[in-house]
Design a protein around this motif. Structure first.
Motif, PDB file in Angstrom:
ATOM      1  N   ALA A  21      51.015 -13.684  41.302  1.00 10.43           N
ATOM      2  CA  ALA A  21      50.246 -13.949  40.078  1.00 10.43           C
ATOM      3  C   ALA A  21      48.900 -13.239  40.107  1.00 10.43           C
ATOM      4  O   ALA A  21      48.341 -12.924  39.056  1.00 10.43           O
ATOM      5  N   TYR A  22      48.355 -12.977  41.273  1.00 11.10           N
ATOM      6  CA  TYR A  22      47.059 -12.301  41.349  1.00 11.10           C
ATOM      7  C   TYR A  22      47.210 -10.781  41.265  1.00 11.10           C
ATOM      8  O   TYR A  22      46.438 -10.109  40.575  1.00 11.10           O
ATOM      9  N   GLU A  66      49.996  -7.543  37.275  1.00 13.34           N
ATOM     10  CA  GLU A  66      49.421  -7.738  35.933  1.00 13.34           C
ATOM     11  C   GLU A  66      50.452  -8.266  34.945  1.00 13.34           C
ATOM     12  O   GLU A  66      50.137  -9.106  34.107  1.00 13.34           O
ATOM     13  N   LYS A  76      50.984 -11.924  35.682  1.00 13.01           N
ATOM     14  CA  LYS A  76      49.782 -12.648  35.256  1.00 13.01           C
ATOM     15  C   LYS A  76      49.751 -12.826  33.734  1.00 13.01           C
ATOM     16  O   LYS A  76      49.466 -13.911  33.238  1.00 13.01           O
ATOM     17  N   ASN A  77      50.080 -11.752  32.992  1.00 14.75           N
ATOM     18  CA  ASN A  77      50.122 -11.844  31.526  1.00 14.75           C
ATOM     19  C   ASN A  77      51.215 -12.794  31.061  1.00 14.75           C
ATOM     20  O   ASN A  77      51.026 -13.543  30.098  1.00 14.75           O
ATOM     21  N   ASN A 107      49.913 -16.313  31.581  1.00 16.89           N
ATOM     22  CA  ASN A 107      48.838 -16.652  30.639  1.00 16.89           C
ATOM     23  C   ASN A 107      49.335 -16.806  29.202  1.00 16.89           C
ATOM     24  O   ASN A 107      48.701 -17.497  28.404  1.00 16.89           O
ATOM     25  N   ALA A 145      46.438 -17.110  38.020  1.00 18.01           N
ATOM     26  CA  ALA A 145      46.527 -16.192  36.879  1.00 18.01           C
ATOM     27  C   ALA A 145      45.444 -16.478  35.844  1.00 18.01           C
ATOM     28  O   ALA A 145      44.860 -15.549  35.276  1.00 18.01           O
ATOM     29  N   ASN A 200      41.962 -15.720  37.514  1.00 21.18           N
ATOM     30  CA  ASN A 200      41.953 -14.425  38.191  1.00 21.18           C
ATOM     31  C   ASN A 200      41.147 -14.492  39.488  1.00 21.18           C
ATOM     32  O   ASN A 200      40.245 -13.702  39.727  1.00 21.18           O
TER      33      ASN A 200
END
Length: 160
Positions: free
Chosen positions: A59-60, A63, A66-67, A70, A123, A126
């Motif tokens: 998750a870190y 990208e 992570k998106n 989110n 996420a 960040n």
């Protein structure tokens, strides 16, 4: 006579098939069932922490992942609901949950949804701080598992 290491005394009234004489009973002591339980427990916790830590680092560093986290609030709600329901079911229906195939299946489902749940703070904020926490828990659980592999003494009754 020099003693290289301390050997814990073995109390033997064993049904070990390899032990035929008293001398053999000292060579092949019966394993402590509590140590076997702790080995299994710490192994499962280590696997769970490994999955949670891997998901948090993904998750870190990813990208796209992570998106996705989110932008999908429903997955957060679903993860929290499934984790909560499994915990409640374990409390109230522990006899059914403790049976072998059901317990492993629920543990696997719980671990996957817990990993998603633990990846959300990474996420959203960040931040690597939750990853460091999960990595610390992983180190502790792996250390306890390795300790139980090489030790025959149960540490839970030792006191402070």
């Amino acid at each position: 006579m020099q003693i290289d290491h301390y050997e814990y005394p073995v109390i033997t009234t064993t049904n070990n098939p390899k032990a035929t004489t008293e001398e053999d009973r000292l060579v092949y002591p019966q394993s402590n069932p509590r140590i076997k339980y702790l080995r299994r427990l710490y192994f499962l916790i280590s696997v769970q922490q490994l999955i949670v830590t891997a998901m948090a680092f993904a998750a870190y560093f990813s990208e796209s992942f992570k998106n996705m986290l989110n932008n999908t609030l429903w997955l957060l709600i679903l993860s929290a609901s499934v984790v909560g329901l499994i915990m409640i079911a374990t409390i109230f229906f522990w006899r059914t949950v403790a049976r072998f195939p059901i317990s492993l299946l629920l543990f696997s489902i719980f671990t996957v949804f817990l990993a998603f749940l633990c990846a959300y703070p990474v996420a959203y904020f960040n931040s690597l701080i939750p990853c460091n926490v999960y990595l610390s828990f992983l180190a502790i659980s792996v250390g306890l598992f390795i300790y139980t592999l090489f030790n025959k003494v149960d540490i839970t009754y030792m006191g402070t």
